[in-house]
Write an enzyme that holds these catalytic residues in place. Sequence first.
Site, PDB file in Angstrom:
ATOM      1  CG  ASP A  24      -2.077   1.179   1.088  1.00 26.42           C
ATOM      2  OD1 ASP A  24      -2.379   1.212  -0.046  1.00 26.42           O
ATOM      3  OD2 ASP A  24      -2.686   1.505   2.214  1.00 26.42           O
ATOM      4  CG  HIS A  41      -0.457   1.813  -9.191  1.00 26.49           C
ATOM      5  ND1 HIS A  41      -0.736   1.768  -7.849  1.00 26.49           N
ATOM      6  CD2 HIS A  41      -1.669   2.762  -9.546  1.00 26.49           C
ATOM      7  CE1 HIS A  41      -1.745   2.254  -7.678  1.00 26.49           C
ATOM      8  NE2 HIS A  41      -2.516   2.928  -8.552  1.00 26.49           N
ATOM      9  CG  LEU A 135       9.720 -16.918  -3.893  1.00 27.22           C
ATOM     10  CD1 LEU A 135       9.968 -16.698  -2.703  1.00 27.22           C
ATOM     11  CD2 LEU A 135       9.948 -15.507  -4.613  1.00 27.22           C
TER      12      LEU A 135
HETATM   13  C1  IPE Z   1      -5.208  -2.630  -0.114  1.00 23.64           C
HETATM   14  O1  IPE Z   1      -5.027  -1.264  -0.202  1.00 23.64           O
HETATM   15  C2  IPE Z   1      -5.399  -3.366  -1.295  1.00 23.64           C
HETATM   16  C3  IPE Z   1      -4.092  -3.499  -1.963  1.00 23.64           C
HETATM   17  C4  IPE Z   1      -2.910  -3.069  -1.781  1.00 23.64           C
HETATM   18  C5  IPE Z   1      -4.050  -4.079  -3.272  1.00 23.64           C
HETATM   19  P1  IPE Z   1      -6.280  -0.114  -0.255  1.00 23.64           P
HETATM   20  O2  IPE Z   1      -5.487   1.171  -0.422  1.00 23.64           O
HETATM   21  O3  IPE Z   1      -7.242  -0.622  -1.446  1.00 23.64           O
HETATM   22  O4  IPE Z   1      -6.951  -0.225   0.999  1.00 23.64           O
HETATM   23  P2  IPE Z   1      -7.733   0.736   1.891  1.00 23.64           P
HETATM   24  O5  IPE Z   1      -8.710   1.184   0.861  1.00 23.64           O
HETATM   25  O6  IPE Z   1      -6.941   1.891   2.374  1.00 23.64           O
HETATM   26  O7  IPE Z   1      -8.529   0.190   3.117  1.00 23.64           O
HETATM   27  C1  IPE Z   2      -1.661   0.267  -3.317  1.00 27.48           C
HETATM   28  O1  IPE Z   2      -1.630   1.570  -3.216  1.00 27.48           O
HETATM   29  C2  IPE Z   2      -1.792  -0.176  -4.846  1.00 27.48           C
HETATM   30  C3  IPE Z   2      -3.319  -0.779  -4.991  1.00 27.48           C
HETATM   31  C4  IPE Z   2      -4.177  -0.705  -4.150  1.00 27.48           C
HETATM   32  C5  IPE Z   2      -3.527  -1.279  -6.233  1.00 27.48           C
HETATM   33  P1  IPE Z   2      -2.574   2.844  -3.230  1.00 27.48           P
HETATM   34  O2  IPE Z   2      -2.926   2.902  -4.798  1.00 27.48           O
HETATM   35  O3  IPE Z   2      -3.737   2.283  -2.455  1.00 27.48           O
HETATM   36  O4  IPE Z   2      -1.941   3.986  -2.831  1.00 27.48           O
HETATM   37  P2  IPE Z   2      -2.463   5.088  -1.665  1.00 27.48           P
HETATM   38  O5  IPE Z   2      -2.788   4.152  -0.371  1.00 27.48           O
HETATM   39  O6  IPE Z   2      -3.648   5.607  -2.277  1.00 27.48           O
HETATM   40  O7  IPE Z   2      -1.363   5.856  -1.360  1.00 27.48           O
HETATM   41 MG    MG Z   3      -3.980   2.641  -0.459  1.00 24.69          MG
END
Ligand code: IPE
Ligand code: IPE
Ligand code: MG
Length: 253
Positions: A24, A41, A135
């Site tokens: 995240d 990403h 792995l």
């Molecule tokens: C969790 O992150 C999902 C992934 C990392 C793929 P999110 O950014 O979607 O989670 P929330 O919405 O903050 O809970």
């Molecule tokens: C995690 O990073 C990747 C996915 C959920 C696909 P985020 O896109 O949630 O990044 P933040 O949390 O908004 O910074």
């Molecule tokens: Mg996020």
Amino acid sequence: MADLPTPDTLPPGRMPRHVAIVMDGNGRWAQKRFLPRVAGHKQGVEALRRTVQACMDRRIPVLTVFAFSSENWSRPVDEVSGLMELLALALAREVPRLHQSGVRLHFPGDRAGLSARVVKDIQAAEATTAGNQRLVLNVCFNYGGRWDIAQAARRLAAEGREITEHSLCETTALAHVGDPDLLIRTGGEMRISNFLLWQSAYTEFVFTPCLWPAFDALELDRALAEFGARDRRFGQISGQPAGSPVAAGPSHA
Ligand code: IPE
Ligand code: IPE
Ligand code: MG
């Protein structure tokens, strides 16, 4: 943190066999740099490549990452399509390299929601790498913990099988690996966001403010050190020899 052990000094039993990561913080990493979220990403793919290598270097046999959740469909359409394109691009670019390094790929998640092209690509990646043993890399894509439990229960019901802890374990999308020992969440949030609900019953959680695109071997080592210092009791008491329950409880269903 100064007196925590380092992965080199951790006894074998103190190293996790299965590490799971909620990757995240990509969007915030990009926004801090005045870049579009998708740039975060893209850097996230680089961080994953580094982390896969770091796990192999540390002889961690299983890595499971959360790449796209059941709930991520509710993001803006252009971000969702950007993520789908990035998956296709990353597969084309990374699978040959991963295959060469001995990585076996799995994509736990609901394929029904994915495009035919993505499904074809992930099936091909799984088939190409099926014989690898260095792995196991589970890339959870269109995955949700609730989906996983529901699909397992549905499958057992359709097969007329009894629903027990054991049969559910055998039917989840991660039945091919043991439960995660350590779950790391980057990005500073302290929640599970519908990741491995069933499998994380006794997992150790480590939360770090580090945003996923900045994650590296040093951050992994910090999490491993924290894991190594934890006392995993599994309901027993501290120091109790393995396999010597104080009183036999109800047996597992
Ligand atoms: C969790 O992150 C999902 C992934 C990392 C793929 P999110 O950014 O979607 O989670 P929330 O919405 O903050 O809970
Ligand atoms: C995690 O990073 C990747 C996915 C959920 C696909 P985020 O896109 O949630 O990044 P933040 O949390 O908004 O910074
Ligand atoms: Mg996020």
